[in-house]
Design a protein around this motif. Structure first.
Motif, mmCIF file in Angstrom:
data_model
loop_
_atom_site.group_PDB
_atom_site.id
_atom_site.type_symbol
_atom_site.label_atom_id
_atom_site.label_comp_id
_atom_site.label_asym_id
_atom_site.label_seq_id
_atom_site.Cartn_x
_atom_site.Cartn_y
_atom_site.Cartn_z
ATOM 1 N N PRO A 122 49.646 34.840 36.624
ATOM 2 C CA PRO A 122 50.236 36.111 37.502
ATOM 3 C C PRO A 122 49.771 36.014 39.053
ATOM 4 C CG PRO A 122 48.172 36.342 36.080
ATOM 5 C CD PRO A 122 48.596 35.051 35.851
ATOM 6 N N GLY A 123 50.767 36.557 39.610
ATOM 7 C CA GLY A 123 50.548 36.631 41.362
ATOM 8 C C GLY A 123 50.295 38.042 41.769
ATOM 9 N N GLY A 124 49.955 38.280 42.924
ATOM 10 C CA GLY A 124 50.084 39.593 43.446
ATOM 11 C C GLY A 124 48.965 40.423 42.763
ATOM 12 N N LEU A 125 49.654 41.576 42.587
ATOM 13 C CA LEU A 125 48.599 42.819 41.917
ATOM 14 C C LEU A 125 47.884 42.317 40.604
ATOM 15 C CD1 LEU A 125 50.713 45.794 42.483
ATOM 16 C CD2 LEU A 125 49.177 44.968 43.955
ATOM 17 N N ARG A 126 48.539 41.293 40.045
ATOM 18 C CA ARG A 126 48.214 40.950 38.636
ATOM 19 C C ARG A 126 47.347 39.935 38.807
ATOM 20 N NH1 ARG A 126 52.829 39.434 35.525
ATOM 21 N NH2 ARG A 126 53.948 38.991 37.453
ATOM 22 N N SER A 127 47.010 39.090 39.663
ATOM 23 C CA SER A 127 46.402 38.017 39.474
ATOM 24 C C SER A 127 44.883 38.323 39.465
ATOM 25 C CB SER A 127 46.343 37.456 41.126
ATOM 26 O OG SER A 127 45.099 36.547 41.061
ATOM 27 N N PRO A 128 44.243 37.586 38.192
ATOM 28 C CA PRO A 128 42.873 37.898 37.945
ATOM 29 C C PRO A 128 41.797 37.442 39.008
ATOM 30 C CG PRO A 128 43.769 35.679 36.810
ATOM 31 C CD PRO A 128 45.174 36.515 37.589
ATOM 32 N N THR A 129 42.370 36.667 40.033
ATOM 33 C CA THR A 129 41.307 36.236 41.035
ATOM 34 C C THR A 129 41.184 37.592 41.827
ATOM 35 O OG1 THR A 129 42.714 34.179 41.026
ATOM 36 C CG2 THR A 129 41.096 34.749 42.876
ATOM 37 N N SER A 172 47.097 34.544 51.401
ATOM 38 C CA SER A 172 48.495 35.011 51.009
ATOM 39 C C SER A 172 48.629 35.655 49.899
ATOM 40 C CB SER A 172 49.237 33.588 51.018
ATOM 41 O OG SER A 172 48.796 32.667 50.044
ATOM 42 N N LEU A 173 47.711 35.238 49.046
ATOM 43 C CA LEU A 173 47.744 36.238 47.578
ATOM 44 C C LEU A 173 47.395 37.281 47.680
ATOM 45 C CD1 LEU A 173 47.750 36.262 44.573
ATOM 46 C CD2 LEU A 173 45.124 35.711 44.548
ATOM 47 N N LEU A 174 46.441 37.789 48.879
ATOM 48 C CA LEU A 174 46.155 39.194 48.975
ATOM 49 C C LEU A 174 47.333 39.807 50.032
ATOM 50 C CD1 LEU A 174 44.119 41.443 49.520
ATOM 51 C CD2 LEU A 174 43.221 40.171 51.620
ATOM 52 N N ALA A 175 48.057 38.907 50.637
ATOM 53 C CA ALA A 175 48.838 39.746 51.430
ATOM 54 C C ALA A 175 50.141 40.111 50.414
ATOM 55 C CB ALA A 175 49.465 38.537 52.420
ATOM 56 N N GLN A 176 50.374 39.271 49.480
ATOM 57 C CA GLN A 176 51.493 39.456 48.566
ATOM 58 C C GLN A 176 51.183 40.714 47.669
ATOM 59 O OE1 GLN A 176 51.443 36.220 45.566
ATOM 60 N NE2 GLN A 176 53.129 36.926 44.794
ATOM 61 N N ALA A 177 49.786 40.785 47.279
ATOM 62 C CA ALA A 177 49.537 42.000 46.554
ATOM 63 C C ALA A 177 49.455 43.397 47.212
ATOM 64 C CB ALA A 177 48.115 41.829 46.089
ATOM 65 N N VAL A 178 49.167 43.392 48.360
ATOM 66 C CA VAL A 178 49.178 44.644 49.216
ATOM 67 C C VAL A 178 50.589 44.936 49.842
ATOM 68 C CG1 VAL A 178 46.745 44.848 49.724
ATOM 69 C CG2 VAL A 178 48.380 43.841 51.398
ATOM 70 N N GLN A 179 51.629 44.254 49.873
ATOM 71 C CA GLN A 179 52.888 44.142 50.342
ATOM 72 C C GLN A 179 53.487 45.620 49.657
ATOM 73 O OE1 GLN A 179 54.195 42.726 52.748
ATOM 74 N NE2 GLN A 179 55.851 44.337 52.664
ATOM 75 N N PRO A 180 53.461 45.692 48.311
ATOM 76 C CA PRO A 180 54.185 47.100 47.867
ATOM 77 C C PRO A 180 53.649 48.268 48.180
ATOM 78 C CG PRO A 180 53.633 45.626 46.090
ATOM 79 C CD PRO A 180 52.894 44.925 47.362
ATOM 80 N N TRP A 181 52.249 48.256 48.977
ATOM 81 C CA TRP A 181 51.799 49.525 49.571
ATOM 82 C C TRP A 181 52.452 49.712 50.696
ATOM 83 C CZ3 TRP A 181 45.861 48.284 48.841
ATOM 84 C CH2 TRP A 181 45.617 48.132 47.391
ATOM 85 N N ARG A 182 53.061 48.933 51.483
ATOM 86 C CA ARG A 182 53.334 49.024 52.772
ATOM 87 C C ARG A 182 54.625 49.964 52.776
ATOM 88 N NH1 ARG A 182 50.614 46.362 56.552
ATOM 89 N NH2 ARG A 182 49.507 44.445 55.537
ATOM 90 N N ARG A 211 58.420 42.954 36.494
ATOM 91 C CA ARG A 211 57.986 43.805 35.154
ATOM 92 C C ARG A 211 56.876 44.520 35.285
ATOM 93 N NH1 ARG A 211 58.164 40.006 30.529
ATOM 94 N NH2 ARG A 211 58.796 41.947 29.199
ATOM 95 N N MET A 212 56.899 45.621 34.608
ATOM 96 C CA MET A 212 55.730 46.484 34.859
ATOM 97 C C MET A 212 54.567 46.029 33.723
ATOM 98 S SD MET A 212 54.956 48.972 36.555
ATOM 99 C CE MET A 212 53.490 49.796 36.480
ATOM 100 N N THR A 213 53.599 45.698 33.988
ATOM 101 C CA THR A 213 52.636 45.316 33.056
ATOM 102 C C THR A 213 51.378 46.126 33.165
ATOM 103 O OG1 THR A 213 51.245 44.073 34.366
ATOM 104 C CG2 THR A 213 52.921 42.950 33.467
ATOM 105 N N ARG A 214 50.624 45.980 32.160
ATOM 106 C CA ARG A 214 49.351 47.002 32.178
ATOM 107 C C ARG A 214 48.609 47.060 33.365
ATOM 108 N NH1 ARG A 214 45.204 48.636 30.332
ATOM 109 N NH2 ARG A 214 44.088 46.623 30.735
ATOM 110 N N ARG A 215 48.354 45.760 33.982
ATOM 111 C CA ARG A 215 47.813 45.823 35.333
ATOM 112 C C ARG A 215 48.368 46.517 36.423
ATOM 113 N NH1 ARG A 215 46.085 39.857 34.379
ATOM 114 N NH2 ARG A 215 43.814 40.261 33.526
#
Ligand code: ZN
Length: 537
Positions: free
Chosen positions: A341-348, A384-394, A408-412
């Motif tokens: 899982p990438g972006g917001l859902r990434s376990p990292t 880049s993972l971080l950048a991808q994750a915070v992109q939706p906040w902009r 797809r909307m997930t629990r995370r």
């Protein structure tokens, strides 16, 4: 041509030689007389001369070395026990120094920025050979021995060795500069420092009991301030604690629809057409079609009464596979390889969710800065993972191809939805959040408590804090009851946090810098060295 190395220096350059590897500056010391360091008596009686060969600042990557003739005088004072003495070379070249002051200062700057190992390599490439140990020794020697007394003190802890030993950083919040780094983070550490540095009037600290106790013991008259950033983080963590492992009553398909527009392409005549497959997906589909065809063929042959050996020969597969296919009631499925899982859902990224969210709300929208901060906290993922994750906040600009993809909307991502400030949500997300909270009264209560607490902190409203504490305690939500009790126990410091301007914001920044320095230390970051470099910054 004779000229001084510095306007006031007694060292004069007489000539320059190039020996193929080193630039030699022939120099002499031009004192009228020598002055005895023991009795201060003057002498013009030269006993002998000798050569000093200190290094100077390099020139164009080439090593520069003085070839300095120094005179030794005979002391003329019969009462002086010193027979002879070397003449003084001025401030540019201290007694016994192997380098000029300029060269030493340059190495110190390099060592402070780059540390011992890297610093030595940089210096060597410039033309100054020096060992990593020497660089670290320079940094240690340069550290201020005594630290000043402060009026407004910021204090925070940091891990020296993860989960084993901790340190304490002390800041002057008026100048926003670090002034000391201590070993340990217990009450005694802080109390001792405060006793040795009397005069603290305000002490900003996190809500840990140890620093509160240390401040009370070491500086009983000082006003204690709970850190606002830590307070908001505590509230976010309370809601996050509720969300963890919670069943969220949301239909995934509905959520996907709310979060993003569909990718279905509608042709001009109104007929729906699915988007073309990518090469990878086409390959996967072809392979699957072939496997299904093979399964059908095996089934047909088996039904027609063919033996396993015969089928194996005819289809060209092993008997073992034939048996497996005959037993399979359905065509074999593709082995599903779960994509990471990438972006917001990434376990990292998960451990830093709450921190990032609070930093974002505090106004830090710079991905590089956020990346540095969470790396300092142990984040091992990419920028880049971080950048991808915070992109939706902009704030969204024109809809891009990326955004049109169905997410797809997930629990995370539900968790993010709950933790993000409501004014940063898009209309679809807000509707979804509303639906989510409508179906879960406890979660709705926790959500209101978090937003309410943020508002109390943001508006610095002491009066509404009482209301909030009452609501939180009667909520029966364990994480919020615990938060309310904690705030109550530290009420005076929380009140002053709302009244006074002092907060540990700058401390957080210095903690992050300290962690970077620690990492640069290549395992050599002993506390005194760490202190020297943190204070030098
Ligand atoms: Zn003397």
């Amino acid at each position: 041509m004779v000229f001084p190395v510095d306007p006031d220096s007694p060292i004069h350059i007489k000539g320059i030689r190039w020996d193929g590897s080193v630039i030699q500056l022939d120099a002499k010391v031009v004192n009228e007389v020598g002055r005895c360091p023991s009795c201060q008596g003057a002498s013009d009686k030269v006993h002998d001369r000798y050569l000093r060969r200190p290094f100077d600042l390099p020139w164009r990557g080439r090593t520069v070395r003085l070839s300095l003739t120094v005179r030794r005088f005979r002391c003329l004072n019969p009462a002086c026990e010193r027979g002879t003495f070397a003449e003084d070379c001025g401030p540019d070249l201290p007694r016994y120094a192997r380098r000029t002051l300029e060269a030493t200062n340059h190495l110190l700057q390099v060592a402070r920025v780059a540390g011992g190992e890297v610093g030595a390599r940089i210096a060597a490439s410039e033309g100054l050979k020096v060992s990593p140990d020497t660089l670290l020794r320079l940094v240690r020697l340069s550290a201020p021995q005594a630290t000043p007394c402060l009026r407004v003190v910021g204090v925070d802890d940091f891990a020296l060795h993860r989960r084993q030993t901790y340190g304490t950083i002390i800041l002057n919040l008026e100048t926003r500069r670090p002034v000391d780094v201590l070993e340990g983070r217990d009450a005694e550490t802080l109390a001792n420092w405060l006793r040795e540095h009397p005069g603290a009037e305000v002490i900003a600290r996190d809500r840990s009991g140890a620093y509160a106790e240390g401040a009370r013991v070491g500086a009983p008259k000082a006003i204690q301030v709970a850190d606002r950033f830590h307070l908001v983080q505590n509230a976010s963590a309370a809601l996050d604690g509720m969300l963890r492992g919670r069943r969220l009553n949301v239909d995934e398909a509905e959520a996907a629809e709310a979060m993003a527009p569909s990718t279905t392409i509608v042709e001009e005549d109104g007929q729906e057409m699915s988007p073309p497959l990518s090469p990878t997906k086409r390959y996967v589909a072809e392979r699957r079609a072939a496997r299904v065809a093979r399964w059908k063929r095996v089934k047909e042959l088996a039904q027609a009464g063919a033996g396993i050996r015969q089928i194996a020969r005819e289809v060209g597969i092993s008997r073992k596979t034939v048996r497996r296919l005959i037993d399979a009631p359905l065509p074999p499925r593709n082995r599903v390889i779960n994509p990471r899982p990438g972006g917001l859902r990434s376990p990292t990224l998960q451990p830093f969710v709450v921190y990032l969210q609070d930093r974002w709300q505090a106004g830090c929208h710079n991905v590089s800065q956020l990346h540095r901060e969470i790396v300092a906290q142990g984040y091992a993922g990419s920028r880049s993972l971080l950048a991808q994750a915070v992109q939706p906040w902009r704030p969204s600009r024109l809809p891009t191809k990326q955004q049109q993809k169905v997410k797809r909307m997930t629990r995370r991502s539900m968790r993010w939805l709950c933790l993000r400030p409501p004014d940063q949500l898009k209309p679809g997300e807000r509707a979804l959040l509303g639906k989510l909270l409508d179906g879960d009264a406890d979660l709705a209560l926790g959500y209101d408590l978090l937003q309410g607490f943020r508002k109390v902190i943001e508006e610095r409203d002491v009066a509404t804090l009482d209301d909030w504490l009452g609501k939180a305690k009667s909520s029966h939500l364990p994480t919020f009851v615990a938060l309310a009790n904690g705030v109550d126990a530290d009420r005076a410091a929380v009140n002053t946090a709302l009244i006074m301007k002092w907060s540990n914001g700058p401390t957080e920044g210095h903690i992050n810098r300290l962690k970077l320095i620690k990492r640069q230390g290549y395992g050599r970051a002993k506390l005194d060295l760490l202190r020297a470099r943190v204070l030098a910054g």
